[in-house]
Each structure stands twice: as C-alpha cells, then as structure tokens.
Design a protein around this motif. Sequence first.
Motif, PDB file in Angstrom:
ATOM      1  N   SER A  10      71.765 104.275 -77.034  1.00 56.01           N
ATOM      2  CA  SER A  10      71.866 103.910 -75.615  1.00 56.01           C
ATOM      3  C   SER A  10      71.976 105.129 -74.704  1.00 56.01           C
ATOM      4  O   SER A  10      71.643 105.057 -73.520  1.00 56.01           O
ATOM      5  N   ASP A  11      72.424 106.257 -75.248  1.00 54.39           N
ATOM      6  CA  ASP A  11      72.532 107.470 -74.430  1.00 54.39           C
ATOM      7  C   ASP A  11      71.285 108.345 -74.504  1.00 54.39           C
ATOM      8  O   ASP A  11      71.260 109.459 -73.987  1.00 54.39           O
ATOM      9  N   GLY A  12      70.221 107.834 -75.162  1.00 51.35           N
ATOM     10  CA  GLY A  12      68.960 108.568 -75.241  1.00 51.35           C
ATOM     11  C   GLY A  12      68.832 109.493 -76.429  1.00 51.35           C
ATOM     12  O   GLY A  12      67.793 110.135 -76.608  1.00 51.35           O
ATOM     13  N   GLY A  13      69.853 109.573 -77.266  1.00 53.83           N
ATOM     14  CA  GLY A  13      69.774 110.406 -78.461  1.00 53.83           C
ATOM     15  C   GLY A  13      69.054 109.694 -79.587  1.00 53.83           C
ATOM     16  O   GLY A  13      68.867 108.471 -79.559  1.00 53.83           O
ATOM     17  N   VAL A  14      68.629 110.451 -80.590  1.00 55.83           N
ATOM     18  CA  VAL A  14      67.937 109.900 -81.752  1.00 55.83           C
ATOM     19  C   VAL A  14      68.894 109.918 -82.933  1.00 55.83           C
ATOM     20  O   VAL A  14      69.529 110.939 -83.224  1.00 55.83           O
TER      21      VAL A  14
END
Length: 272
Positions: A10-14
Amino acid sequence: MDTWMRFMSSDGGVVFGRVEGGYLHEYASLDHPVPTGAVLPMRTLTPLAPCAPGKIVALWNNYHALAAKLDKPVPSHPLFLLKPAASVIGTGEAIRRPPGYAGKIVYEGELGIVIGRRCRNASVDEAAAAIFGYTLVNDVTAADLLNENPHFPQWTRAKGFDTFCCLGPAIVSGFDWRQARLVTLLDGVERQNYPLDDMVFSPQQQVSLLSQDLTLEAGDVIACGTSVGVGSIKDGATVSVSIDGIGTLSNTLVTTAAADLHHLAPQTVAAT
C-alpha cells in the motif's frame, strides 16, 4: 511445494515472499531467500509479475509434437532469443498493441523456469540446483514483423515490445513438471493442451546448455517454448494459460489508448 509471489504494498514498495493461507510471509529477495519476519495479508497487496528478470531466454522448437507438425528437425542445442526486461507484465495486466502495428498478434503458452542463483558453465546437476522454481509464460509475438524484412528475421523486435512477456501468477518451487499439462484458453475456448514431458530439452538440460552460452542470473526466466495450438489474439480477447499446481496467468490484448482504462481482477493462485 511452496508458492512465491511478488506484490506492491500500500505504500508503493515491492515485497516478495511465500504465500500461505491468504498471507504473504515476506522474504528478503529471490536471490537471498531469508525471511524478514513480516507477515502481510494478501488482500492489502497488489500482485505483480512474480520476479523481475534481467532477461528472458525464450526457446523455439523445444517440443517434439510441434517439430513434427512444422516438419522441423529436433535441435541439438536449444534455439533461443532474448526478450527484454521491459516486456514483462503480471497476470491481470493488459497486453498493449504496439502503436502503428495493425497486424497479427500471437499467444504462446509456456512453462517458465526461474533461476535462483548465478549460473555459468553448469553441469546438469548444478543446473538443477540453480532452478528456484517454475512459473507460467505467455510469449507474445507481433507475427507479421518476423519476416517483414526479407534480409533479417526480426525475432527480437517482434517479441520484445513492452507487455509482450506475461509472467505469473506465482513461482512454485518443488513442482513436478513431468506429470503436468499446460492448457491455454482464448476467451474461454481451449486452444492448447499439451504435456510438458514432450520437451526436447528438460529444464535441467536447458539451464545447463544455456549457461554455456551466457551467464544466467538470479531472477532470470527461461521460457521453455510452446507446442501445438498457437494462434492469434484479437483486440479485446483474453488469453489464460494454466498449469495445475502453479495457477492461471490471464491477460487481455487492448489498444494502447484503451490500456489505461483496462483492469482485470487478479487470478487465484494454486493453494499451497
């Protein structure tokens, strides 16, 4: 067998890890599979292609049935081309028709080998140990470009467009490919159904022989080639490639303009 997937959080990390009971047990990376201790509910994550290969090695004429149909000799060494990393998409993502290309686009349902460690000049036993697991591939081709120039077959251009290498939905380690069949559906109609044990070169042989030609890195994918039943995709059509035990890889061909509006629900992966 273990099922491995890669997601956007949800925070854009993978994040990458092992899937179990609707949760992702996070691991540091594919080439450093050490658990981080984090356990994430999959409902909060967006699925991506299960790995980010530096290259995709795509085989041609690696099934006895297709060689016989095409009246081609069985090769003595894997015949291959390279697809670029930028061509990779995951399940549910749109295959984008290249701008300015109105010709035939073809699907090819294939087994994919995911490399788990650097591999160079490997024996067959070393090659087997270098395989992290198996995934599904749709090796997409702009078929009319292959022989557009009579002086130079354009394999890389025809197969290297962005979105022309569909991977997923998961990587399964410990998978027994010898007992499996691959099924490809086009808009729900079966087009391919072939046994994986009809391969000319086994996965271990592929990794060993290819590693004599080029270094294979962790995360690289070998597309094992396809068998009979390859066909064209019309705009708006959906191709679904399945192997029991791995899951279903599903992608729809859209025009570039329509791709921005296109969305498919993620496919269900095989249970662990």
